[in-house]
Design an enzyme around this catalytic site. Sequence first.
Site, PDB file in Angstrom:
ATOM      1  N   TYR A  72      43.103  43.376  52.996  1.00  0.00           N
ATOM      2  CA  TYR A  72      42.024  42.381  53.013  1.00  0.00           C
ATOM      3  C   TYR A  72      40.871  42.840  53.905  1.00  0.00           C
ATOM      4  O   TYR A  72      39.705  42.563  53.609  1.00  0.00           O
ATOM      5  CB  TYR A  72      42.554  40.999  53.415  1.00  0.00           C
ATOM      6  CG  TYR A  72      43.186  40.296  52.237  1.00  0.00           C
ATOM      7  CD1 TYR A  72      42.415  39.572  51.338  1.00  0.00           C
ATOM      8  CD2 TYR A  72      44.545  40.419  51.988  1.00  0.00           C
ATOM      9  CE1 TYR A  72      42.989  38.968  50.227  1.00  0.00           C
ATOM     10  CE2 TYR A  72      45.125  39.817  50.881  1.00  0.00           C
ATOM     11  CZ  TYR A  72      44.340  39.091  50.000  1.00  0.00           C
ATOM     12  OH  TYR A  72      44.898  38.509  48.892  1.00  0.00           O
ATOM     13  N   ARG A  75      38.831  45.014  51.749  1.00  0.00           N
ATOM     14  CA  ARG A  75      38.033  44.213  50.811  1.00  0.00           C
ATOM     15  C   ARG A  75      36.879  43.521  51.540  1.00  0.00           C
ATOM     16  O   ARG A  75      35.766  43.412  51.020  1.00  0.00           O
ATOM     17  CB  ARG A  75      38.923  43.175  50.109  1.00  0.00           C
ATOM     18  CG  ARG A  75      39.823  43.808  49.055  1.00  0.00           C
ATOM     19  CD  ARG A  75      40.668  42.786  48.344  1.00  0.00           C
ATOM     20  NE  ARG A  75      39.889  41.719  47.733  1.00  0.00           N
ATOM     21  CZ  ARG A  75      40.398  40.556  47.308  1.00  0.00           C
ATOM     22  NH1 ARG A  75      41.701  40.343  47.413  1.00  0.00           N
ATOM     23  NH2 ARG A  75      39.633  39.634  46.774  1.00  0.00           N
ATOM     24  N   HIS A 124      39.403  29.310  45.880  1.00  0.00           N
ATOM     25  CA  HIS A 124      40.420  30.261  46.340  1.00  0.00           C
ATOM     26  C   HIS A 124      40.189  30.725  47.774  1.00  0.00           C
ATOM     27  O   HIS A 124      40.705  31.762  48.171  1.00  0.00           O
ATOM     28  CB  HIS A 124      40.475  31.467  45.391  1.00  0.00           C
ATOM     29  CG  HIS A 124      40.974  31.110  44.011  1.00  0.00           C
ATOM     30  ND1 HIS A 124      40.808  31.903  42.899  1.00  0.00           N
ATOM     31  CD2 HIS A 124      41.665  30.005  43.575  1.00  0.00           C
ATOM     32  CE1 HIS A 124      41.365  31.313  41.841  1.00  0.00           C
ATOM     33  NE2 HIS A 124      41.875  30.167  42.225  1.00  0.00           N
TER      34      HIS A 124
HETATM   35  P1  OAD Z   1      39.108  38.666  36.382  1.00  0.00           P
HETATM   36  O1  OAD Z   1      39.114  40.075  36.885  1.00  0.00           O
HETATM   37  O2  OAD Z   1      40.358  38.135  35.803  1.00  0.00           O
HETATM   38  O3  OAD Z   1      37.973  38.513  35.266  1.00  0.00           O
HETATM   39  C1  OAD Z   1      36.680  38.977  35.486  1.00  0.00           C
HETATM   40  C2  OAD Z   1      35.883  38.702  34.209  1.00  0.00           C
HETATM   41  O4  OAD Z   1      34.541  39.058  34.445  1.00  0.00           O
HETATM   42  C3  OAD Z   1      36.360  39.520  32.999  1.00  0.00           C
HETATM   43  O5  OAD Z   1      36.555  38.631  31.914  1.00  0.00           O
HETATM   44  C4  OAD Z   1      35.192  40.487  32.731  1.00  0.00           C
HETATM   45  O6  OAD Z   1      34.996  40.707  31.348  1.00  0.00           O
HETATM   46  C5  OAD Z   1      34.025  39.727  33.314  1.00  0.00           C
HETATM   47  N1  OAD Z   1      32.915  40.551  33.806  1.00  0.00           N
HETATM   48  C6  OAD Z   1      32.958  41.719  34.491  1.00  0.00           C
HETATM   49  N2  OAD Z   1      31.749  42.120  34.857  1.00  0.00           N
HETATM   50  C7  OAD Z   1      30.879  41.193  34.377  1.00  0.00           C
HETATM   51  C8  OAD Z   1      29.470  41.025  34.444  1.00  0.00           C
HETATM   52  N3  OAD Z   1      28.688  41.902  35.074  1.00  0.00           N
HETATM   53  N4  OAD Z   1      28.931  39.938  33.850  1.00  0.00           N
HETATM   54  C9  OAD Z   1      29.716  39.041  33.187  1.00  0.00           C
HETATM   55  N5  OAD Z   1      31.042  39.139  33.111  1.00  0.00           N
HETATM   56  C10 OAD Z   1      31.626  40.189  33.700  1.00  0.00           C
HETATM   57  O7  OAD Z   1      38.560  37.749  37.571  1.00  0.00           O
HETATM   58  P2  OAD Z   1      38.666  36.165  37.733  1.00  0.00           P
HETATM   59  O8  OAD Z   1      38.600  35.483  36.418  1.00  0.00           O
HETATM   60  O9  OAD Z   1      37.699  35.785  38.777  1.00  0.00           O
HETATM   61  O10 OAD Z   1      42.676  34.830  42.460  1.00  0.00           O
HETATM   62  O11 OAD Z   1      40.128  36.020  38.320  1.00  0.00           O
HETATM   63  C11 OAD Z   1      40.596  34.773  38.717  1.00  0.00           C
HETATM   64  C12 OAD Z   1      41.473  34.900  39.925  1.00  0.00           C
HETATM   65  O12 OAD Z   1      42.495  35.869  39.710  1.00  0.00           O
HETATM   66  C13 OAD Z   1      40.757  35.401  41.168  1.00  0.00           C
HETATM   67  O13 OAD Z   1      40.075  34.377  41.872  1.00  0.00           O
HETATM   68  C14 OAD Z   1      41.897  35.939  41.980  1.00  0.00           C
HETATM   69  C15 OAD Z   1      42.634  36.683  40.906  1.00  0.00           C
HETATM   70  O14 OAD Z   1      43.992  36.902  41.128  1.00  0.00           O
HETATM   71  C16 OAD Z   1      43.083  34.789  43.728  1.00  0.00           C
HETATM   72  O15 OAD Z   1      42.858  35.693  44.503  1.00  0.00           O
HETATM   73  C17 OAD Z   1      43.829  33.555  44.069  1.00  0.00           C
END
Ligand code: OAD
Length: 250
Positions: A72, A75, A124
């Site tokens: 962390y 990050r 989160h």
């Molecule tokens: P993900 O990594 O699951 O999804 C990221 C999304 O962003 C994907 O669908 C990509 O296609 C899209 N993406 C990437 N770059 C982009 C851009 N420039 N413009 C538009 N879209 C783009 O991330 P989250 O959905 O945020 O939880 O994941 C949800 C949670 O899972 C996070 O908060 C984290 C993780 O485990 C915890 O840490 C509790």
Amino acid sequence: MASYLQAHIEQIAITLRNASSIAVLTGAGISAESGVPTFREAQSGLWSRFRAEDLATPEAFIRDPKLVWDWYAWRRQRVQAAEPNAGHVALARLQDKAARFRLITQNVDGLHQRAGSGDVIELHGNLLRSKCFDEAIVLADFDESHTPPRCPRCGAHMRPDVVWFGESLPVDALEEAVAAAQSCDVFLSIGTSALVYPAAQLPHAALTNGATVVEINKEATALSPHVQFSIRALAGELMPMVVRAAWPDD
Ligand code: OAD
């Protein structure tokens, strides 16, 4: 620009301008253009390079607190070296323009706040805060020369103030997010794979209550088939265009 995209930008701009209440849910994709890695993307996502079970659960922290703290800390450094991008800035501007507006984020990077968004609902937690592992009290003053640092009140380890797998979301944040999703007439889902619950439930709650849901994502997600507008675009490129199209004068 493809004319279909231009037509969608116009439509979304009109939808936003006419909205009486807007809710936005963001995920890691909104910060991708700031150089912050996402989670589930095949090559670059954190969960393709690291095992969540080793790094993002309370059990992992009990097993190896230094490993987890250091990950962390790495990050945190990346986030501190990053800058908000045009997508974050456009959302801060949208907040200024909208009659009623709530920004809900799954991100722990604080980039929305640095771009000027106020009153952000952090589902989160936030990587930049730390709390006592035993008492869950957020503290700003502790001795960082040990890894992980110790709680100055009780001596337990300090941990990042983020939600780990197997943990509940902060109750107030979740309640506010659900209320915002249920009471908005336009809901934007930006840069999230829409796979992690309960956050992924929010756009469905908005749909159930009759809202127009707009998804902006690089690729199709589990949410895409359900929404009125699903736009394949980079958030940092599309969001400024949409907000400018809705409020062109200033
Ligand atoms: P993900 O990594 O699951 O999804 C990221 C999304 O962003 C994907 O669908 C990509 O296609 C899209 N993406 C990437 N770059 C982009 C851009 N420039 N413009 C538009 N879209 C783009 O991330 P989250 O959905 O945020 O939880 O994941 C949800 C949670 O899972 C996070 O908060 C984290 C993780 O485990 C915890 O840490 C509790």
